[in-house]
Design a protein around this motif. Structure first.
Motif, mmCIF file in Angstrom:
data_model
loop_
_atom_site.group_PDB
_atom_site.id
_atom_site.type_symbol
_atom_site.label_atom_id
_atom_site.label_comp_id
_atom_site.label_asym_id
_atom_site.label_seq_id
_atom_site.Cartn_x
_atom_site.Cartn_y
_atom_site.Cartn_z
ATOM 1 N N ARG A 48 -9.091 -0.137 -5.174
ATOM 2 C CA ARG A 48 -9.780 0.433 -6.337
ATOM 3 C C ARG A 48 -10.257 -0.900 -7.312
ATOM 4 N NH1 ARG A 48 -5.811 3.909 -4.677
ATOM 5 N NH2 ARG A 48 -6.725 5.866 -4.018
ATOM 6 N N CYS A 49 -9.712 -2.124 -7.423
ATOM 7 C CA CYS A 49 -9.831 -3.084 -8.286
ATOM 8 C C CYS A 49 -11.462 -3.397 -8.302
ATOM 9 C CB CYS A 49 -9.213 -4.408 -7.804
ATOM 10 S SG CYS A 49 -7.387 -4.107 -8.025
ATOM 11 N N TRP B 223 0.667 -1.212 0.199
ATOM 12 C CA TRP B 223 0.102 0.090 0.024
ATOM 13 C C TRP B 223 0.747 1.080 -0.122
ATOM 14 C CZ3 TRP B 223 -3.661 -1.748 4.400
ATOM 15 C CH2 TRP B 223 -4.874 -2.614 3.790
ATOM 16 N N GLU B 224 2.164 1.130 0.407
ATOM 17 C CA GLU B 224 2.933 2.288 0.504
ATOM 18 C C GLU B 224 3.417 2.806 -1.243
ATOM 19 O OE1 GLU B 224 6.469 1.438 2.635
ATOM 20 O OE2 GLU B 224 5.435 1.185 4.461
ATOM 21 N N GLN B 225 3.234 1.684 -2.036
ATOM 22 C CA GLN B 225 3.321 2.083 -3.490
ATOM 23 C C GLN B 225 2.148 2.382 -4.151
ATOM 24 O OE1 GLN B 225 6.550 2.258 -4.762
ATOM 25 N NE2 GLN B 225 7.105 1.809 -2.537
ATOM 26 N N THR B 226 0.967 1.526 -3.772
ATOM 27 C CA THR B 226 -0.335 1.732 -4.550
ATOM 28 C C THR B 226 -1.336 0.804 -3.727
ATOM 29 O OG1 THR B 226 -1.662 1.170 -6.585
ATOM 30 C CG2 THR B 226 0.070 -0.589 -5.864
ATOM 31 N N THR B 227 -2.538 1.447 -3.906
ATOM 32 C CA THR B 227 -3.697 0.725 -3.216
ATOM 33 C C THR B 227 -4.501 0.259 -4.540
ATOM 34 O OG1 THR B 227 -4.814 2.787 -3.208
ATOM 35 C CG2 THR B 227 -3.877 2.052 -1.080
ATOM 36 N N GLY B 228 -4.177 -0.017 -5.536
ATOM 37 C CA GLY B 228 -4.901 -0.719 -6.794
ATOM 38 C C GLY B 228 -5.141 0.236 -7.875
ATOM 39 N N THR B 229 -5.830 -0.256 -8.863
ATOM 40 C CA THR B 229 -6.207 0.355 -9.839
ATOM 41 C C THR B 229 -7.553 -0.033 -10.352
ATOM 42 O OG1 THR B 229 -5.821 1.179 -12.094
ATOM 43 C CG2 THR B 229 -4.546 -0.835 -11.480
ATOM 44 N N CYS C 242 -6.654 -4.638 -2.639
ATOM 45 C CA CYS C 242 -6.904 -3.780 -3.847
ATOM 46 C C CYS C 242 -8.130 -2.802 -3.720
ATOM 47 C CB CYS C 242 -6.857 -4.661 -5.249
ATOM 48 S SG CYS C 242 -6.568 -3.509 -6.660
#
Length: 191
Positions: free
Chosen positions: A85-86, A14-20, A83
């Protein structure tokens, strides 16, 4: 406060991304409850192979639980999924008691891949495989879809399909201390 996510270091991801929203996760299970707030606006049309219709509503709860672990929005309403936002594609292959046919799971995997799933989660298993499952898993691999499946909950080394297939990521369970959960199937075939 979600021990399982901490054990697999999701907080570091999550430090890099919480998804897309570009990632579609098919949940091949008992369906998904369309009224779950943590998945609002991110449920895609699905299919029900149990009743052969376009309403993959969950009448058991397992598929909904799986979907929220995968993709519940990170907010104050409930737990966060991996994720945030997935999008979730519900594919119902198990009935209200969690029973079904491996052939329906195979059809569900194929349907999900044909309808754009990037990841296919299959939280079920059987003690042997069948040609229609092999065909579905080959098609998923050819399409570049990642299939992840449960190793099973019998606490033995017995292989379960689709998890035992080499094209599938087989996932076992951990207890609160990070050791294999007593009920989880295990062995060298687990990823």
């Amino acid at each position: 406060d979600q021990e399982g996510l901490r054990q697999v270091h999701v907080d570091q991801a999550w430090e890099q991304t919480t998804g897309t929203k570009d990632v579609v996760i098919a949940v091949v299970d008992t369906g998904v409850d369309p009224d779950v707030a943590d998945l609002a606006g991110r449920l895609l049309p699905g299919h029900d192979f149990v009743n052969d219709d376009a309403d993959p509503s969950d009448d058991d709860g397992h598929g909904t639980a799986t979907a929220t672990v995968a993709a519940a929005a990170g907010n104050d309403a409930g737990g966060a999924g991996v994720c945030w936002r997935c999008r979730i594609m519900p594919v119902k292959v198990l009935d209200g008691r969690g029973n079904g046919f491996l052939s329906d799971a195979a059809y569900g995997i194929a349907w999900a891949v044909d309808h754009g799933a990037d990841i296919v989660n299959v939280s079920l298993g059987a003690g042997e495989t069948m040609p229609v499952l092999d065909t579905a898993l080959r098609a998923a691999a050819d399409a570049g879809a990642l299939v992840v499946a449960s190793a099973g909950n019998a606490g033995t080394r017995a292989k379960q399909w689709p998890a035992a297939d080499e094209r599938v990521v087989a996932v076992a369970a951990l207890d609160a201390l990070g050791a294999r959960a007593d009920y989880s199937n295990h062995g060298g075939w687990i990823d």
